[in-house]
Design a protein around this motif. Structure first.
Motif, PDB file in Angstrom:
ATOM      1  N   LEU A  22      42.112  42.446  31.159  1.00  0.00           N
ATOM      2  CA  LEU A  22      41.466  42.488  32.469  1.00  0.00           C
ATOM      3  C   LEU A  22      40.670  43.268  32.206  1.00  0.00           C
ATOM      4  O   LEU A  22      39.942  43.799  33.527  1.00  0.00           O
ATOM      5  CB  LEU A  22      43.024  43.137  33.224  1.00  0.00           C
ATOM      6  CG  LEU A  22      44.134  42.155  33.380  1.00  0.00           C
ATOM      7  CD1 LEU A  22      44.755  42.211  33.772  1.00  0.00           C
ATOM      8  CD2 LEU A  22      43.145  41.223  34.886  1.00  0.00           C
ATOM      9  N   ARG A  23      40.979  44.486  31.667  1.00  0.00           N
ATOM     10  CA  ARG A  23      40.313  45.846  31.923  1.00  0.00           C
ATOM     11  C   ARG A  23      38.497  45.732  31.270  1.00  0.00           C
ATOM     12  O   ARG A  23      37.975  46.052  32.269  1.00  0.00           O
ATOM     13  CB  ARG A  23      40.517  46.881  30.751  1.00  0.00           C
ATOM     14  CG  ARG A  23      39.455  48.119  30.847  1.00  0.00           C
ATOM     15  CD  ARG A  23      39.817  49.151  30.169  1.00  0.00           C
ATOM     16  NE  ARG A  23      39.860  49.334  28.116  1.00  0.00           N
ATOM     17  CZ  ARG A  23      39.227  48.199  27.609  1.00  0.00           C
ATOM     18  NH1 ARG A  23      37.576  49.225  27.708  1.00  0.00           N
ATOM     19  NH2 ARG A  23      38.873  47.790  26.054  1.00  0.00           N
ATOM     20  N   VAL A  25      37.678  42.521  31.973  1.00  0.00           N
ATOM     21  CA  VAL A  25      36.740  42.020  32.729  1.00  0.00           C
ATOM     22  C   VAL A  25      36.031  42.260  34.046  1.00  0.00           C
ATOM     23  O   VAL A  25      35.412  41.966  35.124  1.00  0.00           O
ATOM     24  CB  VAL A  25      37.925  40.613  33.505  1.00  0.00           C
ATOM     25  CG1 VAL A  25      37.570  39.998  34.654  1.00  0.00           C
ATOM     26  CG2 VAL A  25      38.260  39.495  32.325  1.00  0.00           C
ATOM     27  N   SER A  26      37.422  43.756  34.806  1.00  0.00           N
ATOM     28  CA  SER A  26      36.701  44.529  35.679  1.00  0.00           C
ATOM     29  C   SER A  26      35.843  45.646  35.096  1.00  0.00           C
ATOM     30  O   SER A  26      34.901  45.371  36.220  1.00  0.00           O
ATOM     31  CB  SER A  26      38.441  45.693  35.969  1.00  0.00           C
ATOM     32  OG  SER A  26      38.436  46.286  34.717  1.00  0.00           O
ATOM     33  N   GLU A  27      35.272  45.496  34.104  1.00  0.00           N
ATOM     34  CA  GLU A  27      34.386  46.232  33.442  1.00  0.00           C
ATOM     35  C   GLU A  27      32.943  45.289  34.229  1.00  0.00           C
ATOM     36  O   GLU A  27      32.138  46.115  34.917  1.00  0.00           O
ATOM     37  CB  GLU A  27      33.421  46.301  32.479  1.00  0.00           C
ATOM     38  CG  GLU A  27      34.187  47.700  31.320  1.00  0.00           C
ATOM     39  CD  GLU A  27      34.826  47.959  30.406  1.00  0.00           C
ATOM     40  OE1 GLU A  27      33.607  47.510  29.684  1.00  0.00           O
ATOM     41  OE2 GLU A  27      35.347  48.693  30.084  1.00  0.00           O
ATOM     42  N   ASN A  28      32.601  44.407  33.620  1.00  0.00           N
ATOM     43  CA  ASN A  28      31.746  43.183  33.809  1.00  0.00           C
ATOM     44  C   ASN A  28      32.173  42.778  35.693  1.00  0.00           C
ATOM     45  O   ASN A  28      30.286  42.993  36.536  1.00  0.00           O
ATOM     46  CB  ASN A  28      32.511  41.619  33.615  1.00  0.00           C
ATOM     47  CG  ASN A  28      32.762  41.729  31.458  1.00  0.00           C
ATOM     48  OD1 ASN A  28      31.761  42.627  31.838  1.00  0.00           O
ATOM     49  ND2 ASN A  28      32.953  40.213  31.643  1.00  0.00           N
ATOM     50  N   ILE A  29      32.788  42.252  36.635  1.00  0.00           N
ATOM     51  CA  ILE A  29      32.735  42.414  37.804  1.00  0.00           C
ATOM     52  C   ILE A  29      32.138  43.405  38.454  1.00  0.00           C
ATOM     53  O   ILE A  29      31.332  43.527  39.139  1.00  0.00           O
ATOM     54  CB  ILE A  29      34.013  42.276  38.114  1.00  0.00           C
ATOM     55  CG1 ILE A  29      34.999  41.170  38.352  1.00  0.00           C
ATOM     56  CG2 ILE A  29      34.398  42.425  40.181  1.00  0.00           C
ATOM     57  CD1 ILE A  29      35.900  41.134  38.563  1.00  0.00           C
ATOM     58  N   ALA A  30      32.421  44.963  37.521  1.00  0.00           N
ATOM     59  CA  ALA A  30      32.068  46.168  38.855  1.00  0.00           C
ATOM     60  C   ALA A  30      29.875  46.075  37.981  1.00  0.00           C
ATOM     61  O   ALA A  30      29.221  47.428  38.663  1.00  0.00           O
ATOM     62  CB  ALA A  30      32.460  47.623  37.607  1.00  0.00           C
ATOM     63  N   GLU A  95      34.171  35.419  35.986  1.00  0.00           N
ATOM     64  CA  GLU A  95      35.005  36.162  35.951  1.00  0.00           C
ATOM     65  C   GLU A  95      36.321  36.500  36.576  1.00  0.00           C
ATOM     66  O   GLU A  95      37.778  36.869  35.915  1.00  0.00           O
ATOM     67  CB  GLU A  95      34.150  38.185  35.979  1.00  0.00           C
ATOM     68  CG  GLU A  95      32.882  37.996  35.433  1.00  0.00           C
ATOM     69  CD  GLU A  95      33.604  37.646  33.699  1.00  0.00           C
ATOM     70  OE1 GLU A  95      33.591  38.548  33.059  1.00  0.00           O
ATOM     71  OE2 GLU A  95      32.632  37.696  32.945  1.00  0.00           O
ATOM     72  N   ILE A  96      36.375  35.737  37.504  1.00  0.00           N
ATOM     73  CA  ILE A  96      37.923  36.007  39.016  1.00  0.00           C
ATOM     74  C   ILE A  96      38.655  34.882  38.309  1.00  0.00           C
ATOM     75  O   ILE A  96      39.646  34.924  37.539  1.00  0.00           O
ATOM     76  CB  ILE A  96      36.617  34.858  40.115  1.00  0.00           C
ATOM     77  CG1 ILE A  96      36.245  36.384  41.064  1.00  0.00           C
ATOM     78  CG2 ILE A  96      38.062  34.748  41.023  1.00  0.00           C
ATOM     79  CD1 ILE A  96      35.184  36.271  42.542  1.00  0.00           C
ATOM     80  N   ALA A  99      40.363  36.689  35.339  1.00  0.00           N
ATOM     81  CA  ALA A  99      40.737  37.961  35.678  1.00  0.00           C
ATOM     82  C   ALA A  99      42.406  36.741  36.244  1.00  0.00           C
ATOM     83  O   ALA A  99      42.823  37.566  36.251  1.00  0.00           O
ATOM     84  CB  ALA A  99      40.279  38.183  36.618  1.00  0.00           C
ATOM     85  N   GLN A 103      45.906  37.399  34.156  1.00  0.00           N
ATOM     86  CA  GLN A 103      47.034  37.913  34.522  1.00  0.00           C
ATOM     87  C   GLN A 103      47.842  36.898  35.299  1.00  0.00           C
ATOM     88  O   GLN A 103      49.083  37.142  34.899  1.00  0.00           O
ATOM     89  CB  GLN A 103      46.440  38.190  36.832  1.00  0.00           C
ATOM     90  CG  GLN A 103      47.633  38.157  38.108  1.00  0.00           C
ATOM     91  CD  GLN A 103      47.396  37.769  39.760  1.00  0.00           C
ATOM     92  OE1 GLN A 103      46.149  37.947  39.421  1.00  0.00           O
ATOM     93  NE2 GLN A 103      47.963  38.602  39.843  1.00  0.00           N
TER      94      GLN A 103
END
Length: 129
Positions: A22-23, A25-30, A95-96, A99, A103
């Protein structure tokens, strides 16, 4: 009681691995709009002793080898003589989906952890009687 502690160890390691995923994936989204950013992925690896699987862990982070998007914007400071620059290769849909999958896997492992803990508590109650 060893089986309970083994089950708790496996689910705890899976929770940690999914948190790492998840971390990433969140870096990719950011960084979806960061020029030159390459999508990161993290593989999972089984940890085991001689014959028993003892858990799962996140492997080394890998950078995607998919070509970066070429974007035409002559006004961009990173644009070359033709007015193009390299964007990122992050696809928000992927990415979604990643995620959401991470989750749901995290939630499933959390339920397994809780059920194992409840079974252990119930066994202790039965042994006290």
């Amino acid at each position: 009681m060893s089986a309970f502690s083994d089950a708790l160890g496996v689910t705890a390691s899976a929770l940690k691995a999914q948190a790492t995923r998840l971390r990433i994936v969140s870096e990719n989204i950011a960084n979806v709009d960061t020029p030159g950013y390459r999508r990161k992925t993290v593989p999972f690896e089984l940890t085991q002793t001689r014959s028993d699987v003892t858990g799962v862990e996140a492997g080394r982070v890998r950078l995607s080898d998919v070509a970066l998007n070429r974007i035409h914007d002559p006004a961009h400071p990173m644009a070359d003589a033709t007015g193009h620059y390299e964007g990122s290769n992050v696809d928000m849909i992927i990415e979604i989906a990643d995620a959401r999958e991470a989750q749901r896997s995290y939630e499933a492992n959390l339920k397994m952890f809780e059920q194992t803990r409840q079974m252990s508590s119930s066994l202790m109650e039965l042994l006290r009687r």
